[in-house]
Design a protein around this motif. Structure first.
Motif, PDB file in Angstrom:
ATOM      1  N   ALA A 311      26.371  70.253  66.969  1.00 37.05           N
ATOM      2  CA  ALA A 311      25.037  69.948  67.494  1.00 37.05           C
ATOM      3  C   ALA A 311      25.128  69.061  68.739  1.00 37.05           C
ATOM      4  O   ALA A 311      24.416  69.287  69.726  1.00 37.05           O
ATOM      5  N   ASP A 312      26.016  68.060  68.700  1.00 39.13           N
ATOM      6  CA  ASP A 312      26.158  67.154  69.839  1.00 39.13           C
ATOM      7  C   ASP A 312      26.855  67.838  71.011  1.00 39.13           C
ATOM      8  O   ASP A 312      26.590  67.508  72.175  1.00 39.13           O
ATOM      9  N   ARG A 313      27.749  68.782  70.717  1.00 38.54           N
ATOM     10  CA  ARG A 313      28.533  69.428  71.775  1.00 38.54           C
ATOM     11  C   ARG A 313      27.629  70.151  72.772  1.00 38.54           C
ATOM     12  O   ARG A 313      27.965  70.302  73.942  1.00 38.54           O
ATOM     13  N   GLU A 314      26.459  70.613  72.300  1.00 39.12           N
ATOM     14  CA  GLU A 314      25.539  71.324  73.183  1.00 39.12           C
ATOM     15  C   GLU A 314      24.840  70.387  74.165  1.00 39.12           C
ATOM     16  O   GLU A 314      24.322  70.835  75.183  1.00 39.12           O
ATOM     17  N   ARG A 315      24.859  69.076  73.878  1.00 37.34           N
ATOM     18  CA  ARG A 315      24.053  68.153  74.682  1.00 37.34           C
ATOM     19  C   ARG A 315      24.845  67.045  75.363  1.00 37.34           C
ATOM     20  O   ARG A 315      24.266  66.243  76.091  1.00 37.34           O
ATOM     21  N   ILE A 316      26.149  67.009  75.161  1.00 42.36           N
ATOM     22  CA  ILE A 316      26.917  65.855  75.633  1.00 42.36           C
ATOM     23  C   ILE A 316      26.929  65.709  77.157  1.00 42.36           C
ATOM     24  O   ILE A 316      27.188  64.622  77.663  1.00 42.36           O
ATOM     25  N   PHE A 317      26.639  66.796  77.891  1.00 40.39           N
ATOM     26  CA  PHE A 317      26.645  66.700  79.350  1.00 40.39           C
ATOM     27  C   PHE A 317      25.273  66.325  79.910  1.00 40.39           C
ATOM     28  O   PHE A 317      25.108  66.240  81.125  1.00 40.39           O
ATOM     29  N   GLU A 318      24.301  66.109  79.029  1.00 42.30           N
ATOM     30  CA  GLU A 318      22.993  65.665  79.495  1.00 42.30           C
ATOM     31  C   GLU A 318      23.047  64.190  79.882  1.00 42.30           C
ATOM     32  O   GLU A 318      23.786  63.401  79.297  1.00 42.30           O
ATOM     33  N   ARG A 319      22.217  63.831  80.853  1.00 40.74           N
ATOM     34  CA  ARG A 319      22.179  62.439  81.301  1.00 40.74           C
ATOM     35  C   ARG A 319      21.653  61.526  80.206  1.00 40.74           C
ATOM     36  O   ARG A 319      20.651  61.836  79.564  1.00 40.74           O
ATOM     37  N   PHE A 320      22.357  60.428  79.992  1.00 46.13           N
ATOM     38  CA  PHE A 320      22.003  59.373  79.037  1.00 46.13           C
ATOM     39  C   PHE A 320      22.151  59.806  77.584  1.00 46.13           C
ATOM     40  O   PHE A 320      21.778  59.066  76.683  1.00 46.13           O
ATOM     41  N   TYR A 321      22.679  60.996  77.337  1.00 50.29           N
ATOM     42  CA  TYR A 321      22.848  61.398  75.941  1.00 50.29           C
ATOM     43  C   TYR A 321      24.135  60.789  75.392  1.00 50.29           C
ATOM     44  O   TYR A 321      25.185  60.827  76.030  1.00 50.29           O
ATOM     45  N   ARG A 322      24.040  60.208  74.195  1.00 54.82           N
ATOM     46  CA  ARG A 322      25.201  59.593  73.550  1.00 54.82           C
ATOM     47  C   ARG A 322      25.363  60.197  72.155  1.00 54.82           C
ATOM     48  O   ARG A 322      24.439  60.140  71.353  1.00 54.82           O
ATOM     49  N   ALA A 323      26.535  60.752  71.902  1.00 56.98           N
ATOM     50  CA  ALA A 323      26.790  61.328  70.582  1.00 56.98           C
ATOM     51  C   ALA A 323      26.832  60.241  69.515  1.00 56.98           C
ATOM     52  O   ALA A 323      26.366  60.418  68.399  1.00 56.98           O
ATOM     53  N   ASP A 324      27.421  59.094  69.863  1.00 58.10           N
ATOM     54  CA  ASP A 324      27.499  57.953  68.952  1.00 58.10           C
ATOM     55  C   ASP A 324      26.800  56.786  69.634  1.00 58.10           C
ATOM     56  O   ASP A 324      27.408  56.057  70.413  1.00 58.10           O
ATOM     57  N   GLU A 325      25.515  56.634  69.374  1.00 60.58           N
ATOM     58  CA  GLU A 325      24.704  55.630  70.051  1.00 60.58           C
ATOM     59  C   GLU A 325      25.228  54.215  69.833  1.00 60.58           C
ATOM     60  O   GLU A 325      25.357  53.426  70.765  1.00 60.58           O
ATOM     61  N   ALA A 326      25.557  53.895  68.573  1.00 62.80           N
ATOM     62  CA  ALA A 326      25.989  52.532  68.258  1.00 62.80           C
ATOM     63  C   ALA A 326      27.293  52.190  68.962  1.00 62.80           C
ATOM     64  O   ALA A 326      27.435  51.118  69.562  1.00 62.80           O
ATOM     65  N   ARG A 327      28.283  53.099  68.903  1.00 64.46           N
ATOM     66  CA  ARG A 327      29.574  52.834  69.533  1.00 64.46           C
ATOM     67  C   ARG A 327      29.412  52.712  71.050  1.00 64.46           C
ATOM     68  O   ARG A 327      30.021  51.862  71.682  1.00 64.46           O
ATOM     69  N   SER A 328      28.583  53.586  71.631  1.00 66.80           N
ATOM     70  CA  SER A 328      28.391  53.563  73.070  1.00 66.80           C
ATOM     71  C   SER A 328      27.748  52.262  73.521  1.00 66.80           C
ATOM     72  O   SER A 328      28.131  51.677  74.530  1.00 66.80           O
ATOM     73  N   ARG A 329      26.759  51.796  72.764  1.00 64.10           N
ATOM     74  CA  ARG A 329      26.123  50.512  73.094  1.00 64.10           C
ATOM     75  C   ARG A 329      27.130  49.371  72.987  1.00 64.10           C
ATOM     76  O   ARG A 329      27.169  48.479  73.823  1.00 64.10           O
ATOM     77  N   ARG A 330      27.953  49.427  71.933  1.00 57.97           N
ATOM     78  CA  ARG A 330      28.911  48.352  71.689  1.00 57.97           C
ATOM     79  C   ARG A 330      29.960  48.259  72.790  1.00 57.97           C
ATOM     80  O   ARG A 330      30.416  47.183  73.151  1.00 57.97           O
ATOM     81  N   THR A 331      30.343  49.421  73.329  1.00 58.86           N
ATOM     82  CA  THR A 331      31.390  49.439  74.349  1.00 58.86           C
ATOM     83  C   THR A 331      30.826  49.428  75.768  1.00 58.86           C
ATOM     84  O   THR A 331      31.584  49.477  76.734  1.00 58.86           O
ATOM     85  N   GLY A 332      29.509  49.402  75.891  1.00 51.68           N
ATOM     86  CA  GLY A 332      28.906  49.336  77.215  1.00 51.68           C
ATOM     87  C   GLY A 332      28.781  50.677  77.909  1.00 51.68           C
ATOM     88  O   GLY A 332      28.650  50.739  79.130  1.00 51.68           O
ATOM     89  N   GLY A 333      28.834  51.769  77.171  1.00 50.30           N
ATOM     90  CA  GLY A 333      28.714  53.097  77.765  1.00 50.30           C
ATOM     91  C   GLY A 333      27.328  53.329  78.351  1.00 50.30           C
ATOM     92  O   GLY A 333      26.331  52.853  77.820  1.00 50.30           O
ATOM     93  N   THR A 334      27.271  54.090  79.458  1.00 50.82           N
ATOM     94  CA  THR A 334      25.998  54.341  80.129  1.00 50.82           C
ATOM     95  C   THR A 334      25.382  55.672  79.738  1.00 50.82           C
ATOM     96  O   THR A 334      24.198  55.902  79.979  1.00 50.82           O
ATOM     97  N   GLY A 335      26.164  56.584  79.183  1.00 45.62           N
ATOM     98  CA  GLY A 335      25.648  57.904  78.859  1.00 45.62           C
ATOM     99  C   GLY A 335      25.587  58.827  80.060  1.00 45.62           C
ATOM    100  O   GLY A 335      24.985  59.898  79.999  1.00 45.62           O
ATOM    101  N   LEU A 336      26.214  58.409  81.185  1.00 44.85           N
ATOM    102  CA  LEU A 336      26.193  59.216  82.402  1.00 44.85           C
ATOM    103  C   LEU A 336      27.559  59.796  82.755  1.00 44.85           C
ATOM    104  O   LEU A 336      27.657  60.649  83.638  1.00 44.85           O
ATOM    105  N   GLY A 337      28.612  59.324  82.085  1.00 40.01           N
ATOM    106  CA  GLY A 337      29.972  59.709  82.452  1.00 40.01           C
ATOM    107  C   GLY A 337      30.206  61.203  82.430  1.00 40.01           C
ATOM    108  O   GLY A 337      30.718  61.794  83.398  1.00 40.01           O
ATOM    109  N   LEU A 338      29.847  61.878  81.334  1.00 36.98           N
ATOM    110  CA  LEU A 338      30.105  63.318  81.219  1.00 36.98           C
ATOM    111  C   LEU A 338      29.194  64.125  82.141  1.00 36.98           C
ATOM    112  O   LEU A 338      29.588  65.203  82.609  1.00 36.98           O
ATOM    113  N   SER A 339      28.009  63.635  82.407  1.00 45.28           N
ATOM    114  CA  SER A 339      27.130  64.312  83.350  1.00 45.28           C
ATOM    115  C   SER A 339      27.743  64.287  84.751  1.00 45.28           C
ATOM    116  O   SER A 339      27.692  65.282  85.486  1.00 45.28           O
TER     117      SER A 339
END
Length: 406
Positions: A311-339
């Motif tokens: 389910a996440d694989r279909e959306r991971i290249f969208e802007r600001f989409y995070r497959a693991d919201e908690a981990r991304s917040r904890r590590t400072g991820g922006t959700g823009l890298g794969l886009s």
């Protein structure tokens, strides 16, 4: 009245009767033609050619609701010659136009036909004769998706920028309140620095993504060494890898070149490496491999991390989409890298492929068109080969001489 005058009179009367008969017959034929036109379901000449040249789905229906002509794209929505419209909303639209005689347009969400996914369409029905109705269906699903993405981008950007700004503001107030406590001031100052770094990273990535999406082509195109791209990407994230207890390794072919913008490619590969580190457990390995497949260069970044669900694989290249919201917040991820990775690869005429299994890890592969090495590099290689041959020849000569004098 003599016989001559009588003959002329008879001729005149005969001519008048003949002319009247012709007019009467002509009028009768015209009335019959009008009546046939009003009751005919035959498609007028030329409409079939117009439908054949249309990209949109379109069809002509008779008074009974039967399809009598279609465009090539009509089959996408299950519309076929000699059949009735399957969709009830389209039938209702056509009936309304047939009853009122006025054209009508509606936005509908249709299912069925060649696609099982609901499609948002703009459907317009118009009368093309007393018994015929033209129905044109324009698929606006992609336009709606792009509009939604733009709306989400603005909304998400505003939210993401507000978070660090608000944190910096609160921490500044906390420092002011704890001015006499040096230890607390140092803690708050470190957190301000972290939030400022996050804000800078976010704005930088927003600008990078905006440039990639806005420009029709890369601003700087030149031969790029994949060896240098991979080396720079790994070096830029070596500290992150050490802190996470993840080993970085490089493998595959060397001396491979592409044409493009080196900085854009370094950022793209670096984003893949950074993501792989974030989602990998301590003690695991992240590998960057290079492979040439015919005229394509493959740069693959593989991890042994948590993997990505279907389910996440279909959306991971969208802007600001995070497959693991908690981990991304904890590590400072922006959700823009794969886009950024996706758009950077597309700008270089390539594509990104993903393989992943939950619990087994993921592999992201950038596929780019292969290019020839610059002439300067080829000249250097040729000179090195010549030097090696000379050195080898000199060594053999010395060995021969030593043998002679031995």
């Amino acid at each position: 009245m003599d016989s001559a005058q009588l003959a002329l009179f008879a001729l005149a009367v005969g001519a008048l009767i003949g002319a009247g008969t012709v007019l009467l017959v002509g009028w009768a034929y015209r009335v019959r033609a009008i009546a046939l036109q009003e009751t005919s379901s035959v498609v007028p000449a030329g409409i079939g050619d117009v439908l054949a040249g249309m990209d949109d789905a379109a069809c002509v229906l008779d008074a009974s609701g039967l399809v009598v002509a279609t465009s090539n794209a009509a089959t996408r929505f299950g519309i076929r010659d000699g059949a009735v419209l399957e969709n009830g909303e389209l039938r209702r639209l056509v009936r309304g136009v047939r009853d009122s005689g006025a054209s009508a347009t509606e936005t509908l969400r249709l299912t069925g036909g060649a696609s099982l996914d609901p499609r948002l369409v703009s459907a317009r029905a118009s009368s093309v004769g007393p018994q015929l109705t033209l129905l044109v269906i324009r698929d606006v699903t992609e336009r709606e998706r792009l509009d939604q993405m733009r709306t989400d981008f603005v909304s998400n950007t505003s939210h993401e920028l507000k978070t660090p700004v608000a944190s910096v503001s609160l921490l500044a107030e906390a420092i002011e309140s704890a001015a006499d406590d040096a230890e607390q001031v140092r803690i708050f100052a470190a957190r301000i620095s972290a939030e400022a770094s996050r804000l800078g990273q976010l704005t930088g990535r927003i600008l990078s993504l905006s440039r990639l999406q806005a420009a029709e082509s890369l601003s700087q195109v030149e031969p790029v060494s994949i060896d240098e791209v991979v080396a720079a990407s790994i070096e830029a994230h070596s500290v992150q890898a050490d802190s996470a207890g993840v080993e970085l390794s490089r493998g595959g072919e060397r001396g491979v070149w592409v044409r493009g913008d080196a900085q854009v490619l370094i950022e793209a590969v670096g984003n893949l490496v950074a993501n792989a580190i974030v989602y990998s457990p301590r003690g695991s390995r992240v590998g960057v491999g290079v492979k040439v497949d015919a005229d394509v260069v493959e740069i693959a970044v593989t991890d042994q991390g948590i993997g990505i669900s279907d389910a996440d694989r279909e959306r991971i290249f969208e802007r600001f989409y995070r497959a693991d919201e908690a981990r991304s917040r904890r590590t400072g991820g922006t959700g823009l890298g794969l886009s950024i990775v996706k758009h950077a690869t597309q700008r270089h005429g390539g594509e990104v492929r993903v393989w992943s299994r939950p619990g087994r890890g993921s592999t992201f592969t950038m596929r780019l068109p292969l290019a020839s090495a610059p002439e300067s590099v080829l000249d250097k290689k040729s000179k090195r080969k010549t030097k090696k041959k000379r050195a080898s020849g000199d060594a053999r000569t010395r060995d021969a001489r030593n043998g002679e004098f031995a």
